[in-house]
Motif scaffolding. Structure first.
Motif, PDB file in Angstrom:
ATOM      1  N   LEU A 118      63.074  36.758  26.078  1.00 34.00           N
ATOM      2  CA  LEU A 118      62.483  37.351  24.879  1.00 34.00           C
ATOM      3  C   LEU A 118      62.628  38.864  24.886  1.00 34.00           C
ATOM      4  CD1 LEU A 118      59.328  35.083  24.633  1.00 34.00           C
ATOM      5  CD2 LEU A 118      61.109  35.275  22.874  1.00 34.00           C
ATOM      6  N   LYS A 119      62.417  39.467  26.036  1.00 31.34           N
ATOM      7  CA  LYS A 119      62.557  40.921  26.141  1.00 31.34           C
ATOM      8  C   LYS A 119      64.011  41.364  25.957  1.00 31.34           C
ATOM      9  CE  LYS A 119      59.799  43.441  28.754  1.00 31.34           C
ATOM     10  NZ  LYS A 119      58.966  44.036  27.731  1.00 31.34           N
ATOM     11  N   ALA A 120      64.941  40.472  26.281  1.00 32.27           N
ATOM     12  CA  ALA A 120      66.368  40.769  26.121  1.00 32.27           C
ATOM     13  C   ALA A 120      66.867  40.456  24.708  1.00 32.27           C
ATOM     14  CB  ALA A 120      67.176  39.989  27.150  1.00 32.27           C
ATOM     15  N   GLY A 121      65.969  39.952  23.846  1.00 31.70           N
ATOM     16  CA  GLY A 121      66.344  39.719  22.452  1.00 31.70           C
ATOM     17  C   GLY A 121      66.636  38.289  22.062  1.00 31.70           C
ATOM     18  N   ALA A 122      66.239  37.315  22.893  1.00 34.70           N
ATOM     19  CA  ALA A 122      66.456  35.903  22.540  1.00 34.70           C
ATOM     20  C   ALA A 122      65.717  35.562  21.246  1.00 34.70           C
ATOM     21  CB  ALA A 122      65.963  34.999  23.670  1.00 34.70           C
ATOM     22  N   ALA A 123      66.306  34.673  20.479  1.00 36.28           N
ATOM     23  CA  ALA A 123      65.659  34.180  19.259  1.00 36.28           C
ATOM     24  C   ALA A 123      64.535  33.217  19.652  1.00 36.28           C
ATOM     25  CB  ALA A 123      66.680  33.460  18.387  1.00 36.28           C
ATOM     26  N   ALA A 124      63.596  33.014  18.743  1.00 42.59           N
ATOM     27  CA  ALA A 124      62.501  32.070  18.990  1.00 42.59           C
ATOM     28  C   ALA A 124      62.045  31.463  17.672  1.00 42.59           C
ATOM     29  CB  ALA A 124      61.336  32.763  19.684  1.00 42.59           C
ATOM     30  N   LYS A 125      61.646  30.203  17.763  1.00 39.40           N
ATOM     31  CA  LYS A 125      61.086  29.484  16.611  1.00 39.40           C
ATOM     32  C   LYS A 125      59.604  29.279  16.838  1.00 39.40           C
ATOM     33  CE  LYS A 125      65.010  26.447  15.691  1.00 39.40           C
ATOM     34  NZ  LYS A 125      65.454  25.066  15.824  1.00 39.40           N
TER      35      LYS A 125
END
Length: 196
Positions: free
Chosen positions: A162-169
């Motif tokens: 998440l900190k590296a920019g991963a997408a999330a739903k």
């Protein structure tokens, strides 16, 4: 409003100082809260909390109730401070919103357990289901509450992603409320700031 990482009576503003601060800064806090809100389907509003939103909530309660004594201030902190994320999680207020009273009554009866079926899915990882209402049970055999407090606990790998920019739903797989939505980039950027 100074963020300290820990809300204490000493780190809150006096009623007078807050009243002055509020005149100039309330729009910023409202914009921050709006940026951290995710609409899931038509009727679920998930407001992800932060130290800023919780400090504001506490200061507002103190202002509205005109609480200035130490014991009352401490009670407000104890009520709201557990909603501040602590580095490995996101915490949120989930609101079930129906404008029609009869529809709301019917749907709250159909949506028992909905808070436990709420999830975050980080790109490349398994779903993380919400841990709900740790302070008290908010449903009966007849209906669920219109407001729930939820927490999503992430693994260190998910935090890094998440900190590296991963997408999330954000989603819900309750039988009577199947829904999911991609979390907007600006919302995700704000939420990633909660993670350490």
């Amino acid at each position: 409003m100074q963020l300290t990482g820990h809300i204490t009576p000493d780190s809150l503003m006096s009623l007078e100082a807050y009243s002055k601060w509020r005149k100039f800064h309330q729009p910023e806090v409202i914009a921050h809260r709006k940026q951290r809100s995710v609409q899931l389907g038509e009727h679920l509003n998930i407001q992800f909390e932060s130290e800023t939103t919780i400090r504001y909530q506490i200061q507002e309660m103190l202002r509205i109730e005109k609480i200035f004594e130490e014991e009352g201030i401490q009670q407000e902190i104890e009520a709201y401070a557990p909603l501040v994320p602590d580095g490995g999680n996101w915490k949120a207020t989930m609101m079930i919103e129906y404008t029609d009273v009869n529809e709301r009554k019917r749907e709250l009866a159909r949506l028992i357990g909905v808070e436990d079926r709420l999830f975050v899915e980080v790109e490349g990882y398994q779903r993380v289901y919400a841990i709900a209402d740790e302070d008290l049970d908010r449903e009966t055999e007849e209906k669920t509450s219109a407001v729930h407090f939820v927490r999503f606990e992430f693994t260190p790998a998910m935090v890094a992603a998440l900190k590296a920019g991963a997408a999330a739903k954000l989603g819900c797989d309750h039988t009577h409320y199947p829904a999911h939505v991609q979390i907007a980039l600006e919302t995700l950027a704000s939420l990633a700031g909660d993670l350490k």
